[in-house]
Design a protein around this motif. Structure first.
Motif, short mmCIF file in Angstrom:
data_model
loop_
_atom_site.label_atom_id
_atom_site.label_comp_id
_atom_site.label_asym_id
_atom_site.label_seq_id
_atom_site.Cartn_x
_atom_site.Cartn_y
_atom_site.Cartn_z
N PHE A 101 -91.28 -49.90 -20.94
CA PHE A 101 -92.18 -51.03 -20.74
C PHE A 101 -91.40 -52.34 -20.59
CE2 PHE A 101 -95.39 -48.03 -21.71
CZ PHE A 101 -96.55 -48.54 -21.15
N GLY A 102 -90.19 -52.40 -21.13
CA GLY A 102 -89.36 -53.58 -20.96
C GLY A 102 -90.06 -54.84 -21.44
N ASP A 103 -90.21 -55.82 -20.54
CA ASP A 103 -90.83 -57.10 -20.88
C ASP A 103 -92.36 -57.04 -20.88
OD1 ASP A 103 -88.39 -58.32 -21.21
OD2 ASP A 103 -88.30 -59.06 -19.15
N ALA A 104 -92.93 -55.96 -20.34
CA ALA A 104 -94.40 -55.82 -20.33
C ALA A 104 -94.86 -55.49 -21.74
CB ALA A 104 -94.83 -54.72 -19.37
N PRO A 105 -95.96 -56.08 -22.20
CA PRO A 105 -96.46 -55.73 -23.53
C PRO A 105 -96.83 -54.25 -23.57
CG PRO A 105 -97.81 -57.46 -22.53
CD PRO A 105 -96.80 -57.05 -21.52
N PRO A 106 -96.62 -53.60 -24.70
CA PRO A 106 -97.00 -52.19 -24.78
C PRO A 106 -98.52 -52.04 -24.68
CG PRO A 106 -96.31 -53.00 -26.93
CD PRO A 106 -96.06 -54.10 -25.95
N PRO A 107 -98.98 -50.86 -24.27
CA PRO A 107 -100.41 -50.63 -24.11
C PRO A 107 -101.09 -50.34 -25.44
CG PRO A 107 -99.25 -48.61 -23.67
CD PRO A 107 -98.20 -49.66 -23.93
N ALA A 108 -102.41 -50.27 -25.41
CA ALA A 108 -103.12 -49.66 -26.52
C ALA A 108 -102.65 -48.20 -26.55
CB ALA A 108 -104.63 -49.75 -26.30
N GLN A 109 -102.51 -47.64 -27.75
CA GLN A 109 -101.89 -46.33 -27.83
C GLN A 109 -102.42 -45.54 -29.02
OE1 GLN A 109 -97.65 -45.77 -29.39
NE2 GLN A 109 -97.38 -45.80 -27.17
N THR A 110 -102.57 -44.24 -28.81
CA THR A 110 -102.92 -43.33 -29.88
C THR A 110 -101.89 -42.22 -29.90
OG1 THR A 110 -105.27 -43.79 -29.59
CG2 THR A 110 -104.70 -41.77 -30.76
N ILE A 111 -101.37 -41.91 -31.09
CA ILE A 111 -100.46 -40.78 -31.26
C ILE A 111 -101.21 -39.71 -32.04
CG2 ILE A 111 -98.31 -39.96 -32.30
CD1 ILE A 111 -97.15 -42.74 -31.94
N ILE A 112 -101.24 -38.52 -31.46
CA ILE A 112 -101.97 -37.40 -32.07
C ILE A 112 -100.98 -36.28 -32.37
CG2 ILE A 112 -103.78 -35.68 -31.73
CD1 ILE A 112 -105.02 -37.69 -29.70
N GLY A 113 -100.93 -35.87 -33.62
CA GLY A 113 -100.10 -34.73 -34.01
C GLY A 113 -100.80 -33.43 -33.66
N VAL A 114 -100.09 -32.55 -32.99
CA VAL A 114 -100.65 -31.26 -32.58
C VAL A 114 -99.74 -30.13 -33.07
CG1 VAL A 114 -101.83 -32.23 -30.56
CG2 VAL A 114 -99.49 -31.37 -30.32
N THR A 115 -100.28 -28.94 -33.16
CA THR A 115 -99.47 -27.80 -33.57
C THR A 115 -98.76 -27.16 -32.40
OG1 THR A 115 -101.39 -26.34 -33.39
CG2 THR A 115 -100.94 -27.30 -35.56
N GLY A 116 -99.17 -27.48 -31.19
CA GLY A 116 -98.51 -26.94 -30.02
C GLY A 116 -99.03 -27.58 -28.75
N LEU A 117 -98.22 -27.47 -27.70
CA LEU A 117 -98.60 -27.96 -26.38
C LEU A 117 -98.61 -26.78 -25.41
CD1 LEU A 117 -96.54 -31.24 -26.66
CD2 LEU A 117 -99.03 -31.11 -26.46
N ALA A 118 -98.66 -27.02 -24.12
CA ALA A 118 -98.81 -25.95 -23.13
C ALA A 118 -97.70 -24.90 -23.22
CB ALA A 118 -98.87 -26.54 -21.73
N LEU A 119 -96.50 -25.31 -23.52
CA LEU A 119 -95.39 -24.38 -23.76
C LEU A 119 -94.80 -24.69 -25.13
CD1 LEU A 119 -93.48 -24.44 -20.33
CD2 LEU A 119 -95.07 -22.69 -21.17
N PRO A 120 -94.31 -23.70 -25.83
CA PRO A 120 -93.77 -23.96 -27.17
C PRO A 120 -92.55 -24.88 -27.16
CG PRO A 120 -93.45 -21.65 -26.55
CD PRO A 120 -94.30 -22.28 -25.49
N GLU A 121 -91.86 -25.00 -26.03
CA GLU A 121 -90.68 -25.86 -25.93
C GLU A 121 -91.03 -27.34 -25.83
OE1 GLU A 121 -89.77 -21.82 -24.35
OE2 GLU A 121 -91.27 -23.30 -23.79
N PHE A 122 -92.26 -27.65 -25.41
CA PHE A 122 -92.65 -29.05 -25.28
C PHE A 122 -92.87 -29.67 -26.65
CE2 PHE A 122 -94.84 -27.87 -21.05
CZ PHE A 122 -93.71 -28.19 -20.31
N LEU A 123 -92.30 -30.86 -26.85
CA LEU A 123 -92.47 -31.59 -28.10
C LEU A 123 -93.44 -32.76 -27.94
CD1 LEU A 123 -88.72 -31.75 -29.20
CD2 LEU A 123 -90.48 -30.08 -29.88
#
Length: 134
Positions: A101-123
């Motif tokens: 984002f550099g000099d642009a203000p960061p967006p509104a944001q939500t971080i959601i903890g999950v037990t897995g994504l589409a592939l197990p290697e994705f974090l």
């Protein structure tokens, strides 16, 4: 921080945000939804298995490509939703967010903890809502 494309509000009655903005009011007329991006390279290879920092960087690179395709910048992103198997590593995620984002203000944001994504290697997976003038 000032934004040309978004009104940025961080109420004094709420804690100071770090790496995100509490309230974002888009100024544009066109809404673009970016699908969740993951740490796949162009050849569908998962990059840097086990490394959240490098995977987050790759995710943001993919978002950069999507922004380029529609003629948008980081300042056009009003909201991101982050899905991660490592939700407590917000310092790593925040550092990558700040880098892109550099000099642009960061967006509104939500971080959601999950037990897995589409592939197990994705974090991590990040989707974004972009607001543009046309």
């Amino acid at each position: 921080m000032h934004s040309k494309h978004r009104e940025i509000i961080n109420p004094s009655t709420i804690h100071d945000p770090f790496g995100y903005t509490h309230v974002v009011i888009p100024k544009g007329k066109k809404i673009v939804y970016l699908s969740g991006q993951v740490a796949w390279d162009r050849d569908l290879q998962v990059i840097d298995i086990g490394d959240l920092a490098k995977q987050t960087d790759m995710v943001y690179q993919n978002i950069q490509h999507a922004l380029n395709e529609v003629g948008a910048t980081w300042d056009h992103i009003a909201k991101t939703t982050i899905y991660t198997t490592q939700p407590h590593e917000y310092a790593i995620i925040g550092a990558a967010t700040a880098k892109f984002f550099g000099d642009a203000p960061p967006p509104a944001q939500t971080i959601i903890g999950v037990t897995g994504l589409a592939l197990p290697e994705f974090l991590i997976e990040i989707e974004a809502t972009v607001v543009m003038d046309e």
